[in-house]
Design a protein around this motif. Structure first.
Motif: not given
Ligand code: AMP
Length: 316
Positions: A202-222
């Protein structure tokens, strides 16, 4: 934070603070200074049960820490959707394959703690691996079929079993009403949505947009692994996604032609080692030959020793 105490009492909110009459005020964004940190599973469960009993809506953002704007965007949305915002930080060993980066995965608890506080997190769950997987641990949750065997599943055969197992355990501990996940990990979101629906959680799963650096690289801890030249090479991911969307929007509906362009851009031009580049149906993740509004392009490449994934819609 020294672990082992279970809860950090000094940071615990008083019960009155959580009273129902104060729920409205609690949803107004402001820098929250009070944040509980709990590492003990039972203490966490009891805390969440009490919150539910008092009528609070729990929103939950599970992460592996080393927070960035991508994580924070999930937390900000979670803040709006619930009365009690819970963040978990747990580098989950079962979702790493042999030879992957479990041991060197970036960690900085103090920085994460400060960011979580600034973001209005109420409760930070920070368990030990030995508590989540104690000696004798033997139970796993897995989603079968193409959702987990293609793309990431083909490259990392035990990955999704680790993800679905830990997410189920975290759901059982936190008992959230709503849980937020990033579309950056598109397949993971699809797998968790499937699992939640199949198991009637009984949980709503919400998908959220990809956040990118200014130059377009998708943010990632890696991304922290990348040296300057690799960082430049990695820009080809978002560039490729943009070019493929342009092709599709200019009328190209043949998936193979779009993929050929994408492979050329990533491999021949940017010298990236491709794990996969595929165009799939966004729901089933099955490959498609003809592009439509439900088509998504997903890619995974290695830049030096770092593996990066990204994805995008072809027709918006
Ligand atoms: P992780 O700590 O990498 O396991 O990620 C925790 C959550 O943050 C997952 O739901 C990810 O999909 C999400 N996330 C990671 N990077 C981003 C990003 N760049 N934009 C949006 N969500 C993200």
């Amino acid at each position: 934070m020294a672990r082992g105490t279970g809860t950090s009492k000094a940071k615990t909110n008083t019960k009155g603070f959580w009273g129902k009459s104060e729920v409205f005020a609690f949803r107004v964004p402001r820098p929250y200074k009070n944040m509980e940190i709990i590492s003990d599973i039972k203490a966490m469960q009891n805390r969440c049960l009490a919150a539910r009993d008092s009528g609070q809506k729990i929103s939950f953002v599970p992460t592996m820490g080393f927070l960035h704007e991508g994580h924070l965007s999930l937390l900000r949305e979670g803040r709006k959707r619930g009365d009690l915002l819970i963040l978990s930080i747990f580098v989950n060993p079962t979702q790493f394959g042999q030879g992957e980066d479990l041991d060197c995965y970036p960690r900085d608890f103090e920085r994460d703690e400060a960011m979580a506080r600034e973001c209005g997190v109420d409760l930070l769950f920070y368990p030990e691996a030995e508590a989540i997987y104690p000696p004798g641990y033997a139970t796993y949750v897995s989603v079968d079929g193409p959702l987990t065997t293609t793309l990431e599943g083909a490259c990392r055969p035990t990955h999704f079993r680790g993800v679905t197992t830990v997410v189920t355990k975290l759901f059982n501990i936190v008992m959230p009403h709503v849980a937020l996940f990033g579309r950056k990990d598109f397949q993971q979101l699809a797998v968790i949505s499937r699992m939640t629906s199949d198991l009637n959680l009984p949980i709503d799963i919400v998908g959220m947009p990809i956040i990118r650096e200014e130059d377009g690289l998708a943010m990632s801890s890696r991304n922290v692994y990348l040296c300057n030249s690799e960082r430049k090479q990695a820009l080809a991911l978002n560039d490729t996604l943009r070019q493929t969307a342009e092709m599709a929007q200019n009328g190209e509906s043949n998936a193979e032609k779009i993929l050929t362009m994408a492979q050329g851009r990533l491999h021949a031009e940017a010298d990236l080692e491709i794990d996969y580049v595929k165009i799939c149906n966004a729901q089933s993740l099955e490959e498609v030959n003809t592009i439509d509004h439900e088509s998504v392009i997903l890619l995974a490449v290695s830049v030096g020793k770092t593996r990066l994934i990204d994805n995008g819609n072809l027709i918006s």
